[in-house]
Design an enzyme around this catalytic site. Structure first.
Site, PDB file in Angstrom:
ATOM      1  N   CYS A 248       0.826  -1.205   0.000  1.00  0.00           N
ATOM      2  CA  CYS A 248       0.000   0.000   0.000  1.00  0.00           C
ATOM      3  C   CYS A 248       0.865   1.261   0.000  1.00  0.00           C
ATOM      4  CB  CYS A 248      -0.986  -0.047   1.169  1.00  0.00           C
ATOM      5  SG  CYS A 248      -2.413   1.040   0.951  1.00  0.00           S
ATOM      6  N   HIS A 333      -3.725  -5.385  -0.221  1.00  0.00           N
ATOM      7  CA  HIS A 333      -3.335  -5.959   1.075  1.00  0.00           C
ATOM      8  C   HIS A 333      -3.345  -7.480   1.008  1.00  0.00           C
ATOM      9  CE1 HIS A 333      -3.077  -2.511   3.880  1.00  0.00           C
ATOM     10  NE2 HIS A 333      -3.843  -1.928   2.971  1.00  0.00           N
ATOM     11  N   GLU A 335      -2.377  -9.564   3.179  1.00  0.00           N
ATOM     12  CA  GLU A 335      -2.715 -10.202   4.461  1.00  0.00           C
ATOM     13  C   GLU A 335      -4.222 -10.343   4.642  1.00  0.00           C
ATOM     14  OE1 GLU A 335      -3.436  -5.998   5.308  1.00  0.00           O
ATOM     15  OE2 GLU A 335      -1.915  -7.081   4.172  1.00  0.00           O
TER      16      GLU A 335
END
Length: 366
Positions: A248, A333, A335
């Site tokens: 990001c 993202h 994750e």
């Protein structure tokens, strides 16, 4: 208590105030996710912003003690349509509005958020104010200039750690440059067996050399990446010396460090259903995203980076890989909290790359 959401284009929306009653100002952004409101509340990337939740009812499963992405609610305020006042979930500890009140954050409910999203999409990101009384001057230029000058900056400095934090483990040692990291990023590294050290956003290259990690992860965070222009030289030195991954804001900073440019999107990408295409495999993955700036494609030097991922909807850059160095970054993202886990392979590949390159390094640091 009745309240008002006032936009800088002159629009006014009347609703009911929730949380701590106060006047708050912020950049008005929207998130399309149906779930994940607790993670959004505590995501440091939302610092300085007021979130408009697209989904018409928020708070259905309450607030629990485990899904926070940081140690506090980070955003300025929230705008919702309907609040579920009696959540149903075995882990629920409090309601959505109780969480806001405990955190000292205000919101407003009873707003047609889907109609409000249309306004943001048509006009671009706007500043907004949530207040309990509507002043006569709310449409004046002076009124909005005063609100703009009182906005707290820089945002990264407000959310980054002041102290070095280490989480021990037996695997590769990863340093996380904290621009406003999400807990789930660190959790993903720990689950893969990594030792993790969190360092402040201003951590210098010479100190990183002394720390001597096996790799560096440049985290997500709030605000304009150009606010950190004075740190780009240090970032470049780190990527030239250590295997690196940017996520990001970290992705944008790595690109800027090598001469690329960034620009602000009309209304950003925020949600858990953004399709991203891997240009090497042709596979499209659904991703979790939260950003208002992108790396400009024409500014990327083909001699330095190859583009690895693009956004299917608007063709913006979603990932780059250095031609010669073990340096890569993604705008989304991997994750995946909240959101789909289609791209968690990104973090696994980063760790495997460290292990592949790091036999001699482990011999030094063991």
């Amino acid at each position: 208590m009745d309240g008002f959401l006032v936009l800088e284009n002159g629009s006014v929306y009347k609703g009911e105030l929730i949380g701590k009653i106060q006047e708050i100002t912020g950049e008005l952004v929207f998130n399309t996710g149906m779930t994940g409101y607790q993670e959004m509340l505590t995501d440091p990337s939302y610092a300085g912003q007021i979130i408009v939740f697209c989904y018409p009812m928020i708070g259905n499963y309450g607030i629990n003690l485990t899904d926070d992405e940081s140690d506090r609610v980070q955003l300025q305020g929230v705008v919702i349509d309907e609040e579920c006042e009696f959540p149903s979930h075995f882990r629920s500890e409090r309601t959505f509005s109780e969480q806001l009140l405990q955190a000292g954050v205000m919101g407003i409910k009873g707003i047609d958020t889907r109609e409000l999203v249309k306004v943001i999409r048509n006009t671009g990101t706007l500043r907004g104010i949530i207040m309990n009384k509507l002043p006569d001057s709310y449409q004046s230029i002076d009124f909005w200039e005063e609100k703009k000058s009182s906005h707290p900056y820089p945002l990264v400095e407000q959310v980054s750690t002041l102290e070095i934090k280490t989480f021990s483990n037996a695997g590769p040692h990863v340093a996380v440059m904290d621009y406003g990291y999400k807990k789930s990023i660190v959790d993903s590294l720990l689950q893969e067996g990594c030792k993790v050290t969190i360092v402040p956003y201003s951590y210098p290259f010479k100190d990183m050399l002394n720390l001597n990690p096996d790799g560096v992860l440049f985290s997500n965070g709030p605000g304009d990446p150009m606010d950190l222009i004075e740190h780009l030289g240090e970032i470049k030195k780190m990527t030239e010396h250590f295997p690196s991954l940017g996520i990001c804001l970290g992705h944008q900073l790595i690109a800027l460090a090598y001469g690329a440019k960034t620009s602000k999107l009309r209304f950003g990408h925020r949600g858990g259903n953004h399709p991203v295409k891997d240009l090497q495999t042709g596979k499209v993955s659904m991703t979790s995203q939260n950003h208002g700036f992108v790396v400009e494609e024409q500014s990327i030097s083909e001699e330095i980076f190859k583009i690895t991922h693009i956004n299917v909807n608007d063709r913006t850059i979603e990932g780059i890989q250095h031609i010669d160095l073990p340096v890569s970054s993604v705008q989304f993202h991997p994750e995946a909290h909240p959101g789909p886990s289609d791209t968690n392979k990104i973090i696994k590949d980063f760790i495997n790359q460290i292990i592949k390159l790091g036999d001699s390094r482990y011999a030094i640091t063991s």
